[in-house]
Design an enzyme around this catalytic site. Structure first.
Site, PDB file in Angstrom:
ATOM      1  N   SER A  53       0.864  -1.424  -0.146  1.00 13.36           N
ATOM      2  CA  SER A  53      -0.081  -0.197  -0.135  1.00 13.36           C
ATOM      3  C   SER A  53       1.063   1.290   0.028  1.00 13.36           C
ATOM      4  O   SER A  53       1.848   1.223   0.243  1.00 13.36           O
ATOM      5  CB  SER A  53      -1.109  -0.145   1.393  1.00 13.36           C
ATOM      6  OG  SER A  53      -1.522   0.838   1.132  1.00 13.36           O
ATOM      7  N   TYR A  92      -2.583  -0.958   9.981  1.00 14.05           N
ATOM      8  CA  TYR A  92      -2.485  -0.936   8.565  1.00 14.05           C
ATOM      9  C   TYR A  92      -1.060  -0.454   8.123  1.00 14.05           C
ATOM     10  O   TYR A  92      -0.966  -1.512   7.519  1.00 14.05           O
ATOM     11  CB  TYR A  92      -4.020  -0.916   7.852  1.00 14.05           C
ATOM     12  CG  TYR A  92      -4.240  -1.075   6.141  1.00 14.05           C
ATOM     13  CD1 TYR A  92      -4.701  -1.647   5.914  1.00 14.05           C
ATOM     14  CD2 TYR A  92      -3.551   0.453   5.446  1.00 14.05           C
ATOM     15  CE1 TYR A  92      -4.304  -2.344   5.114  1.00 14.05           C
ATOM     16  CE2 TYR A  92      -3.719  -0.448   4.317  1.00 14.05           C
ATOM     17  CZ  TYR A  92      -4.057  -1.227   3.911  1.00 14.05           C
ATOM     18  OH  TYR A  92      -4.454  -1.438   2.888  1.00 14.05           O
TER      19      TYR A  92
HETATM   20  P1  NDP Z   1     -11.297  -6.247   0.110  1.00 16.78           P
HETATM   21  O1  NDP Z   1     -11.694  -6.316   1.619  1.00 16.78           O
HETATM   22  O2  NDP Z   1     -12.485  -5.481  -1.150  1.00 16.78           O
HETATM   23  O3  NDP Z   1     -10.607  -7.870  -0.102  1.00 16.78           O
HETATM   24  C1  NDP Z   1     -10.015  -8.369   0.647  1.00 16.78           C
HETATM   25  C2  NDP Z   1     -10.655  -9.806   0.850  1.00 16.78           C
HETATM   26  O4  NDP Z   1      -9.972  -9.952   2.192  1.00 16.78           O
HETATM   27  C3  NDP Z   1     -11.366 -10.573   0.932  1.00 16.78           C
HETATM   28  O5  NDP Z   1     -11.676 -12.013   0.472  1.00 16.78           O
HETATM   29  C4  NDP Z   1     -11.931 -11.148   2.917  1.00 16.78           C
HETATM   30  O6  NDP Z   1     -12.811 -11.724   2.923  1.00 16.78           O
HETATM   31  C5  NDP Z   1      -9.992 -11.398   2.401  1.00 16.78           C
HETATM   32  N1  NDP Z   1      -9.498 -11.400   4.240  1.00 16.78           N
HETATM   33  C6  NDP Z   1      -9.631 -10.649   5.492  1.00 16.78           C
HETATM   34  N2  NDP Z   1      -9.501 -11.160   5.500  1.00 16.78           N
HETATM   35  C7  NDP Z   1      -9.528 -12.546   6.536  1.00 16.78           C
HETATM   36  C8  NDP Z   1      -8.705 -13.489   7.213  1.00 16.78           C
HETATM   37  N3  NDP Z   1      -8.906 -13.626   8.391  1.00 16.78           N
HETATM   38  N4  NDP Z   1      -8.565 -14.657   6.733  1.00 16.78           N
HETATM   39  C9  NDP Z   1      -8.533 -15.047   4.837  1.00 16.78           C
HETATM   40  N5  NDP Z   1      -8.926 -14.000   3.782  1.00 16.78           N
HETATM   41  C10 NDP Z   1      -9.100 -12.686   4.911  1.00 16.78           C
HETATM   42  O7  NDP Z   1     -10.867  -5.291   0.581  1.00 16.78           O
HETATM   43  P2  NDP Z   1      -9.751  -4.652  -1.031  1.00 16.78           P
HETATM   44  O8  NDP Z   1      -9.464  -6.153  -2.932  1.00 16.78           O
HETATM   45  O9  NDP Z   1      -9.713  -3.386  -1.876  1.00 16.78           O
HETATM   46  O10 NDP Z   1      -7.678  -5.883  -0.866  1.00 16.78           O
HETATM   47  C11 NDP Z   1      -6.496  -6.408  -1.261  1.00 16.78           C
HETATM   48  C12 NDP Z   1      -6.017  -5.734  -1.061  1.00 16.78           C
HETATM   49  O11 NDP Z   1      -5.486  -4.893  -1.767  1.00 16.78           O
HETATM   50  C13 NDP Z   1      -5.439  -6.233   0.487  1.00 16.78           C
HETATM   51  O12 NDP Z   1      -4.632  -6.432   0.827  1.00 16.78           O
HETATM   52  C14 NDP Z   1      -5.817  -4.635   1.106  1.00 16.78           C
HETATM   53  O13 NDP Z   1      -4.757  -3.725   2.261  1.00 16.78           O
HETATM   54  C15 NDP Z   1      -4.423  -4.050  -0.399  1.00 16.78           C
HETATM   55  N6  NDP Z   1      -4.794  -3.118  -0.788  1.00 16.78           N
HETATM   56  C16 NDP Z   1      -6.348  -1.727  -1.334  1.00 16.78           C
HETATM   57  C17 NDP Z   1      -6.509  -0.884  -1.629  1.00 16.78           C
HETATM   58  C18 NDP Z   1      -7.610  -0.423  -2.077  1.00 16.78           C
HETATM   59  O14 NDP Z   1      -8.097   0.624  -2.370  1.00 16.78           O
HETATM   60  N7  NDP Z   1      -8.854  -1.131  -2.091  1.00 16.78           N
HETATM   61  C19 NDP Z   1      -5.579   0.208  -1.557  1.00 16.78           C
HETATM   62  C20 NDP Z   1      -4.035  -0.575  -1.235  1.00 16.78           C
HETATM   63  C21 NDP Z   1      -3.650  -1.805  -0.871  1.00 16.78           C
HETATM   64  P3  NDP Z   1     -14.353 -11.525   2.899  1.00 16.78           P
HETATM   65  O15 NDP Z   1     -14.846 -11.477   1.150  1.00 16.78           O
HETATM   66  O16 NDP Z   1     -14.968 -13.419   3.188  1.00 16.78           O
HETATM   67  O17 NDP Z   1     -14.293 -10.872   3.695  1.00 16.78           O
END
Ligand code: NDP
Length: 254
Positions: A153, A166
């Site tokens: 990030s 985070y």
């Molecule tokens: P989302 O919240 O849309 O998706 C996150 C995913 O992680 C979900 O599928 C969720 O599962 C899963 N998850 C969360 N907790 C757990 C857990 N305990 N065990 C297993 N799976 C888990 O987030 P994004 O798609 O936006 O984020 C994807 C990545 O990108 C992350 O690492 C985030 O930090 C990073 N990121 C995102 C940005 C953005 O603007 N969107 C910017 C910078 C970085 P479930 O669906 O079941 O909740």
């Protein structure tokens, strides 16, 4: 937008594992990798979300994906080991792993960061990614060329007020990537990060509730770099933190 024109069979013959594959960027990456020919192993916390991605993959490609429910918050070392064993029974090696699962935690000044949520963010984003990586490394090292990708990030490269646990977890992610890329620099394994940049997902909506989601990129928009890091076009690129949305147009091979 990045100038990357992937061939339609870019990932054919590759077996790729994606965490957080049920939603957001991980979901889009899994679908995109399948569309470009890869076989998918989907890891996530919510079974029905993984099933829906798997169904979509089957409709798109005729191939079914493997699904494993794994909660990175609570999984024990034993569970990680069993997961890797079960994958090894079906696949001789893994060509790539994308860690996309992530937890935002609470956006607040450090003085107010709730201790429980702090630990949860570290457990999911850092400790879980470490434990999963550790058990999957033998399968990655058996591949002719493998790509291990962590999700970083902007706040993992420059600290920002109120991004608390985070932000700290994403600094740790960058560190883990750098250490692994050094450890395997003379091997066939490359290790990199992608910083997606602001992307229209439920995590972003929680982080920036006042932002108009229509003003930011969708997960589909940022897929070129996700394809590039998993393809043979990125062979020998290691130790790099790629920006999916660079400030200016750049050639990603530079
Ligand atoms: P989302 O919240 O849309 O998706 C996150 C995913 O992680 C979900 O599928 C969720 O599962 C899963 N998850 C969360 N907790 C757990 C857990 N305990 N065990 C297993 N799976 C888990 O987030 P994004 O798609 O936006 O984020 C994807 C990545 O990108 C992350 O690492 C985030 O930090 C990073 N990121 C995102 C940005 C953005 O603007 N969107 C910017 C910078 C970085 P479930 O669906 O079941 O909740």
């Amino acid at each position: 937008m990045l100038h990357y024109q992937p061939k339609q069979d870019l990932l054919s013959g590759k077996t790729l594992l994606v965490t957080g594959a049920g939603d957001g960027i991980g979901r889009e990456a899994a679908l995109t990798y399948a569309r470009f020919g890869a076989s998918l192993i989907l890891i996530g916390r919510t079974l029905h979300k993984l099933q829906s991605v798997s169904q979509e993959i089957e409709q798109l490609t005729g191939k079914s994906a493997d699904i494993y429910v794994l909660d990175l918050l609570t999984a024990t070392h034993q569970e990680y080991t069993e997961l890797a064993q079960s994958i090894a029974q079906k696949h001789a090696y893994l060509d790539g792993v994308l860690h996309s699962a992530g937890l935002l935690g609470v956006v607040s000044p450090i003085i107010e960061q709730p201790v429980v949520e702090w630990h949860e963010v570290m457990q999911v984003n850092v400790n879980g990614a470490f434990m999963l990586t550790q058990v999957l490394l033998p399968l990655l090292l058996k591949a002719p060329n493998a790509s291990l990708v962590f999700t970083s990030s902007s706040v993992g490269k420059q600290g920002r007020a109120e991004w608390g646990a985070y932000s700290v977890s994403k600094f740790a992610t960058e560190g883990l990537m750098q250490i692994l890329s050094e450890e395997y620099k003379n091997s066939s394994l490359r290790v990199n990060c992608i910083n997606p940049g602001r992307t229209r997902t439920s995590m972003r909506a929680s982080a920036a509730p006042n932002e108009d989601p229509m003003t930011i990129k969708t997960p589909a928009d940022i897929m070129p770099i996700y394809l590039y890091v998993m393809s043979d076009d990125s062979l020998r690129k290691t130790g790099i933190s790629f920006d999916a949305q660079p400030a200016r147009n750049v050639n990603i091979t530079e």
